[in-house]
Design a protein around this motif. Structure first.
Motif, PDB file in Angstrom:
ATOM      1  N   SER A  41       0.834  -1.210   0.000  1.00 39.42           N
ATOM      2  CA  SER A  41       0.000   0.000   0.000  1.00 39.42           C
ATOM      3  C   SER A  41       0.866   1.257   0.000  1.00 39.42           C
ATOM      4  N   PHE A  42       1.904   1.260   0.804  1.00 41.69           N
ATOM      5  CA  PHE A  42       2.776   2.434   0.876  1.00 41.69           C
ATOM      6  C   PHE A  42       3.480   2.685  -0.462  1.00 41.69           C
ATOM      7  N   GLU A  43       3.926   1.622  -1.113  1.00 41.74           N
ATOM      8  CA  GLU A  43       4.572   1.772  -2.426  1.00 41.74           C
ATOM      9  C   GLU A  43       3.589   2.331  -3.460  1.00 41.74           C
ATOM     10  N   ILE A  44       2.355   1.856  -3.416  1.00 41.64           N
ATOM     11  CA  ILE A  44       1.330   2.373  -4.335  1.00 41.64           C
ATOM     12  C   ILE A  44       1.117   3.853  -4.078  1.00 41.64           C
ATOM     13  N   LEU A  45       0.978   4.224  -2.825  1.00 44.37           N
ATOM     14  CA  LEU A  45       0.722   5.618  -2.463  1.00 44.37           C
ATOM     15  C   LEU A  45       1.835   6.535  -2.978  1.00 44.37           C
ATOM     16  N   LYS A  46       3.074   6.070  -2.928  1.00 43.51           N
ATOM     17  CA  LYS A  46       4.193   6.872  -3.412  1.00 43.51           C
ATOM     18  C   LYS A  46       4.180   7.027  -4.932  1.00 43.51           C
ATOM     19  N   ARG A  47       3.573   6.079  -5.650  1.00 42.61           N
ATOM     20  CA  ARG A  47       3.636   6.081  -7.118  1.00 42.61           C
ATOM     21  C   ARG A  47       2.441   6.738  -7.806  1.00 42.61           C
TER      22      ARG A  47
END
Length: 67
Positions: free
Chosen positions: A24-30
């Protein structure tokens, strides 16, 4: 995969998880159009309910990917 009727946020999330499984955190950053983690969770829930993405746990982290 039928992806019509997706919101801009849903399409953005789908675009990034089609390339590789992400947390989820990686998605939010992208993605640019999902401002907060709570908004992202709502988008992930919608995509999961539509059968477009699925989630799995690996090494104590939850990943999301296209179905």
């Amino acid at each position: 995969m039928k992806t019509t009727n997706l919101s801009a946020a849903e399409q953005s999330v789908l675009d990034v998880v089609q390339k590789e499984p992400l947390t989820s955190f990686e998605i939010l950053k992208r993605v640019d159009n999902v401002p907060m983690i709570l908004s992202l969770y709502n988008v992930l829930d919608e995509l999961t309910n539509k059968g477009i993405i699925k989630s799995f746990i690996k090494e104590n982290k939850k990943y999301h990917c296209a179905s």
